[in-house]
Structures are given as C-alpha cells and as structure tokens.
Design a protein around this motif. Structure first.
Motif, PDB file in Angstrom:
ATOM      1  N   GLY A 228      12.716  29.323  53.303  1.00 56.77           N
ATOM      2  CA  GLY A 228      13.367  30.380  54.059  1.00 56.77           C
ATOM      3  C   GLY A 228      14.184  31.289  53.159  1.00 56.77           C
ATOM      4  O   GLY A 228      14.645  30.869  52.096  1.00 56.77           O
TER       5      GLY A 228
ATOM      6  N   PRO B 186      16.917  34.486  54.240  1.00 54.89           N
ATOM      7  CA  PRO B 186      17.470  35.581  55.034  1.00 54.89           C
ATOM      8  C   PRO B 186      17.780  36.781  54.137  1.00 54.89           C
ATOM      9  O   PRO B 186      18.474  36.647  53.130  1.00 54.89           O
ATOM     10  CB  PRO B 186      18.747  34.987  55.634  1.00 54.89           C
ATOM     11  CG  PRO B 186      19.107  33.843  54.757  1.00 54.89           C
ATOM     12  CD  PRO B 186      17.859  33.366  54.090  1.00 54.89           C
TER      13      PRO B 186
ATOM     14  N   TRP C 282      14.404  37.476  58.238  1.00 56.31           N
ATOM     15  CA  TRP C 282      14.549  36.137  57.649  1.00 56.31           C
ATOM     16  C   TRP C 282      13.139  35.666  57.315  1.00 56.31           C
ATOM     17  O   TRP C 282      12.350  35.350  58.204  1.00 56.31           O
ATOM     18  CB  TRP C 282      15.214  35.209  58.655  1.00 56.31           C
ATOM     19  CG  TRP C 282      15.700  33.887  58.132  1.00 56.31           C
ATOM     20  CD1 TRP C 282      15.012  32.997  57.359  1.00 56.31           C
ATOM     21  CD2 TRP C 282      16.982  33.271  58.386  1.00 56.31           C
ATOM     22  NE1 TRP C 282      15.764  31.882  57.097  1.00 56.31           N
ATOM     23  CE2 TRP C 282      16.987  32.034  57.722  1.00 56.31           C
ATOM     24  CE3 TRP C 282      18.103  33.663  59.118  1.00 56.31           C
ATOM     25  CZ2 TRP C 282      18.088  31.173  57.766  1.00 56.31           C
ATOM     26  CZ3 TRP C 282      19.194  32.803  59.164  1.00 56.31           C
ATOM     27  CH2 TRP C 282      19.180  31.577  58.487  1.00 56.31           C
TER      28      TRP C 282
ATOM     29  N   ALA D 151      16.603  30.515  62.502  1.00 56.10           N
ATOM     30  CA  ALA D 151      16.730  31.911  62.060  1.00 56.10           C
ATOM     31  C   ALA D 151      16.944  32.836  63.248  1.00 56.10           C
ATOM     32  O   ALA D 151      17.817  33.723  63.221  1.00 56.10           O
ATOM     33  CB  ALA D 151      15.491  32.318  61.273  1.00 56.10           C
TER      34      ALA D 151
ATOM     35  N   SER E 172      18.516  36.684  63.542  1.00 52.75           N
ATOM     36  CA  SER E 172      17.517  37.368  62.728  1.00 52.75           C
ATOM     37  C   SER E 172      16.195  37.524  63.461  1.00 52.75           C
ATOM     38  O   SER E 172      15.982  36.959  64.535  1.00 52.75           O
ATOM     39  CB  SER E 172      17.271  36.579  61.436  1.00 52.75           C
ATOM     40  OG  SER E 172      18.413  36.545  60.623  1.00 52.75           O
TER      41      SER E 172
END
Length: 316
Positions: A121, A123, A145, A165, A170
């Motif tokens: 991941g 962001p 994200w 997320a 996001s």
C-alpha cells in the motif's frame, strides 16, 4: 469495536503517515494500537490517548491474538528489522505498508517469508513535516491510496487493506508494484529532486533573490523542506526508475538550454508543459464497480482498470 479481527489494526511506526493511519482508523471506529521506535514519539502519541509504545513484541503479540491487520509505517532502512519482528511474533497476520516504493518492499516481505497475506500500500499524501506531531486524521481525505494487485495476492487480505484505505477517506488505486514504482518516480520522486535543485539555485542568488521570491518559488521548493534523511529514504530505494525519468527530464532541459543558447525561445517547452498541466487538471477518476476481490482474473482486471485511471470508491 474492540478486538474483532476485521476492525483491529496495529501500526508499526507512528510518524506522519503511520500516525495519520492510527488517527484516521480510530476516527473510523477501528480498534488501533501501535509501536514507535523512539520513546519520545510513543509518549507524544500516548499524550493524545493512543495506545503506542516503544516495545514492539507486546504490540505484535496482541496483533497475533486478534488477527489484526498490521500496517508497516517505517522508512525503508528500518524495514528488515521490523519484518523480522513480525515474522517472530505475528507471522500469520494480514500485512500491509505505507512505504513510498512497492517492489523493494514486496521483495523484502518475501525474503522474510511473509508474502502469503501481504498487500502493498502507498497513500499518496503527506507534508514536508514529519513525526507524530505532524500526523492528522484527515490527511488521506480524497487522496489516492495505491493498493498492490500483484499476482498471487490473497483476496481476503486485499479487501481488508482496501477497506482500511477507504475508511481513512481515500480512494483505492489498484496497481502492480513495478508499475507503481515507475509512476511515482515521475510524479513524486522527481519533484523532490527538482525541488532540491530549485532551492539551491534560489539560495545561490543570495538575500536579494530570496527577498524577491514569491509563490512560484515557494510552491516549487515546498518538498525541499522535507528532512533530508526522509528524502533519501523515499528516493534511494527507487533509484533505477528515478534515474530513468531524471535522464528524460534532463533531455528536456538540455533541449531548452540549446534553444536559448542559439538565440531561440523557451516557447516550445512552455507549450508542452502547459499542455501536460492541463491534462493533469482535466484528468478524471472513474469508479471501478464491477470487479470484486476473488472474482475470476480479478487481479489482472483491477491492474488494467487502474492503468486506465480507474479507482475504487467503495466496497459492497
């Protein structure tokens, strides 16, 4: 929501991004706790009523007991140490990270034999400040994200990471790790390089130039205020992709230099740059709605949708 596996999150590293994950997840109703290497940072988080300590073992044992989602929020140089601890104390937990490169993190996760429930991941949010004091629960609002859709990704773990997320505010951009790294070299890491170079040129003009500097200089050098160690931790692990795009950019600059040297104008550069900026302003996200984790070919289909500008705005 205390202890239920789908709402338990353990964050390792309570700096700007990890701390903001802690704050945003707590605001969304998750049961959250975390670890921070520096006791001062952990104390600052506790002063804000967050359960953060500088002892990693009990935090990870609690994650293992509750099947928490572990979020790694440390810079690349600290990654191997953290993954070694995860392997020792919580090897079966779903695992993600918020590191700014994806392929090197995925490789490190595989080295530590933690790949089964790992989902990368990243962001795309931040400020030039760092540490717990800079963290905020709304850092990720409407941010992109990136969530990796590499071959073999576990559908259940992927859905948990995507849901976190989304719950943090996001939209999810599904992306293959290598493609992510090439993209962020262009839109995140190269801007760091240019900001540093621009700041140096401005400083070279002395007090007069700095006294005349206004919005374009301030905006163009904003990320140069980032701590140098953090810039190194962001850019160095992506050096191959960054080098490629830096060479592209240098060719553009050399073309402008050669044109000026021969008495020409920078009009061609200005036209091309203006068009590219308009493309950015006009770029519209579109919602991916028909692809579910676990569907046939879901990883390849999500990767293709992300490539074409698709984002996930909700999960049923």
């Amino acid at each position: 929501m205390s202890g239920h596996s789908q709402t338990a999150v353990c964050v390792l590293g309570a700096g700007l991004i990890g701390g903001s994950v802690l704050r945003a997840a707590a605001a969304a109703g998750y049961d959250v706790w975390g670890y921070n290497r520096s006791e001062a940072g952990a104390e600052a988080a506790r002063a804000d009523d967050f359960d953060v300590t500088s002892a990693i073992e009990p935090m990870l044992r609690r994650a293992a007991e509750t099947d928490a989602l572990i979020v790694v929020g440390v810079p690349m140089p600290a990654l191997d140490t953290i993954l070694s601890d995860v392997k020792s104390f919580a090897p079966d937990c779903a695992l993600t990270d918020v590191v700014s490169v994806k392929a090197p993190v995925a490789a490190a996760v595989r080295r530590h034999e933690l790949g089964g429930r790992y989902v990368g991941g990243h962001p795309m949010a931040g400020t030039s400040e760092s540490g717990w004091a800079a963290s905020t629960p709304d850092l990720f609002q409407r941010a992109a994200w990136a969530v990796s859709v590499d071959p073999g990704t576990h559908a259940g773990a992927w859905e948990r990471v995507a849901r976190l997320a989304l719950d943090c505010g996001s939209v999810v951009v599904p992306v293959r790790s290598e493609e992510h790294d090439r993209a962020v070299a262009r839109i995140s890491h190269l801007p760091h390089v240019f900001a540093e170079a621009l700041a140096i040129q401005g400083g070279g003009g002395g007090p007069l130039a700095l006294g005349l500097a206004a919005g374009s200089f301030r905006d163009g050098t904003r990320v140069a205020a980032t701590a140098p160690d953090l810039v190194r931790a962001i850019c160095d692990p992506n050096s191959a992709a960054l080098l490629e795009v830096l060479e592209d950019a240098l060719r553009v600059l050399e073309g402008a230099r050669d044109t000026l040297r021969s008495g020409g104008t920078i009009g061609q550069l200005a036209d091309a740059g203006h068009d590219a900026r308009v493309d950015f302003d006009d770029n519209e996200r579109w919602a991916i709605t028909e692809i579910r984790p676990g569907d046939q070919d879901w990883l390849a289909r999500l990767a293709d949708a992300g490539r074409r500008g698709g984002v996930i705005e909700s999960l049923a």
